[in-house]
Each structure stands twice: as structure tokens, then as C-alpha cells.
Design an enzyme around this catalytic site. Sequence first.
Site: not given
Length: 438
Positions: A97, A252
Site C-alpha cells: 500500500r 471519494y
Amino acid sequence: MSKKQLKVAVIGGGSSYTPEIVEGFIKKYDEMPIRELWLVDIEEGRHKLAIVGELAKRMVEKAGVPIEVKLTLNRREAIAGADFVTTQMRVGLLEARRRDEHIPISHGVIGQETTGPGGMFKALRTVPVILDICKDIEELAPDAWMLNFTNPAGIVTEAVQKHSKVKTVGLCNSPINFQKFLAKEYGVSESDVLPEFVGINHLHWITAAFVNGEDKLQEMIGGGKDYSATNVTKFDWDADFLRSLGALPTYYLRYFYMTDAMLADMKESFAKNGTRAEVVSRVETELFELYKDVNLNEKPKQLEQRGGAYYSEAAVNLMHALYTDKRDIQTLNVRNGNIIGFLPEDASIEVNCVVTAQGPIPLPLQRVPEQIKGLMHAVKTYESLTIEAAISGDRGLALQALVHHPLVPSVSVAKLLLEEMLEANKDYLPNFFKNETM
């Protein structure tokens, strides 16, 4: 007549989120009696699995429910005969990540784990692993439902629906968060609110917000009411933009509608404290220290800082509705069919569904604003190309997926990102390196 005792397998059981789902199973035990709860992880996750597993056992013991918690690194043992399989995994762990976030930012592009180049590489690593798990489910638990929380949830769910026979549903905590936000804003219970969601995972718009049967959406837009999450920086939406949009975007969508501000914020955070991956790593370290405490026998409050608040409530609600044929309305990632006419029938979309024992039935949409269609179609094209690239290892398809993502500014930047990120992920992407001489 006694209810069927259930077997549930949690793939990625060593996750810091696991106490949330265990709490949910305990609360619903009377209506959904789980006999065996198998927590599964890989060798690299053995240490975390042991810590989380012992906490899960203490939670079950405190609650006095007869759930047998089993810990294993043997996935097939856990899946065999399961009624439900949940997936909450991170291929490459937090280090992957970190790369997903750092490399794009170094090229002046949004670095985020579920969208853009970072989301693409998370998907490229994850899709082959998920489809491998599906082969085990097809063989060992063909009637099981697979509930997928692994991000990017829309891409992963669509990959399973297209390339396996497993019954699957994807879900996210964003819709349940909005539902709770709406109920709190108007001082009513969650059963009194019904928002309508239109879109795909991490790219949806709220086009209605019913409170006791009355649509409050325009009132919310006019009053500047907004909801967000701990993992996405909150910048206020432009009031004129929202009024003319006539919908509330999920948080988002800030990456698409406020790209300059979000990128500047990312660069600043990157210089000061690192990216979200570093923040999550610190939170996880603290959580696992708490989990080790032999006197802890409930989910600690600090878990809500992790960014996934209520995800397990959504997961348990879905499992419960499938098990009891509840026929309530939940917002889920399901096959499109003809719900959103301009997207492919086999695309995964995120919309309200009635949940039956046979699976979720997506509800027709009242309104799809014209102005959101282009962005939705563009991102869905990127998602579908990403799935095919993940399965084939075709660099040309991967390049097309990246170039056509709205957050990638040019072909030249896409090529740079693709080469650098493929190399950084080489251990997890053998498909893309099969022509190299060993």
C-alpha cells in the site's frame, strides 16, 4: 425447528478489523447461530492471526455464546463446507500500500489505495489471488456465499462474477456511514431513512435522501450538509456545483472533483507524516498492542480510527439477510444487468438492493443525472480493463487501463508509472514477467 448451525471462514482473519466482525456475529447470534468461525491467514500474518484470534476467543467467552473460533493457515480446511466466506485481505501487506501511494505522488498523480494507479496495482495483485480462492470455494463449498470487503471492492467483485461460479456480493462501509449520518442529522432511527445510491464502488452519488418518506436531499444540499470518512481529507464542496449537480457525491469523488487540492494535501502530508499507509501502520501497531492485553475482551474504541467504521455491521447485516431471507434494502456491489443502461450488463455497480435468500435483487434507479454518466463510464472502463490485465498479464491492456483513468494526466506519465510500479510489485505480479528469462 432449530436453525442451521453455520460455518463462516474469514480470509484475512489476522486483520485489525476482525474484532468488529466478531462483535457483529456475537450480537446477531440468536438469529444467526454460527457454530464455527474460522480465521485464516498466510504465513506472514501468523503473528497477527494469533493475537486477533485470542482476542476473538475472549470476546466470544465473555458473551457466553457457543461459537468455536478456529485459527488456521490452511485456507482449504477453513473453506470446506462453509456457508459464508468473507474476504478482507491485502496482498503485499501495508508495504505494498505504501508503494501504491508513494510512487504516483512522486509523479504528481493522486496516490490512493482504491483508485487511480494505486487502486489499479492493488487490483492487479489481488484479482489472481481472489480467483484462486474461488477455485477452492467452487470445489469445497459450492453453495457458499462469498462476501467481499477486499478493496478495490467493485473490481474484485466484478472479477469474481465474470471469471468464477462463486456466488458473490461486494460491499463497502461508505453507504452505511451515510445512512447513519442521515439518521443522526434528522434525529430519527436508521430504519426511518432511505438514501438512493447511484454508481460504482467508491464512485457513487446520492440522488435521494428519504427521511420518513420525505426526500430531504435538496435541503441537505442547500444546508451544506456533508459526510466524510477518516481516510479521506475533508474539503468543503462548492455550493454552486452541488446545487447544479443535484446530488451528493461520496467523499471519494473529491479525488476527481478536487484533484488539485487533494494532490496538494497529499504532497504536504507525504512530506510531514508520510501517506495514509504510514498513518494506518501506526494505528495498527497501537491496535495490536491493545489486542495483546489478556484482559481485553471487547472491541476497543480505537478501531474506529482505522477508517473502516461500521464495515462489519454492513457485513453482518448482509450475511443475516441472506441467511434469514430478510428482504430488507442494503447498498451492495452487484452485477448491473439493465439497472444502469449505459454500462455493460456484466459490470459491477453499487446500488440499493433487496436482499433475499437467493441473493440481492438490485432496485431500479429513480434518477441518473446526465452529468455523472461520463465519469462513471470512464472509471468503469478502467476497472474492466484492469480485470483483464490482471488475469492475462498483458502490459498493453494495463497501459490502456491506466491511460484512460481520469486521474492519470497523459500517456507518458502512464508509461512511467506502469514501468515503475510493475517493477516495484514484481514479486506479486508473475503474470506480467512470464516472458523474462529466469
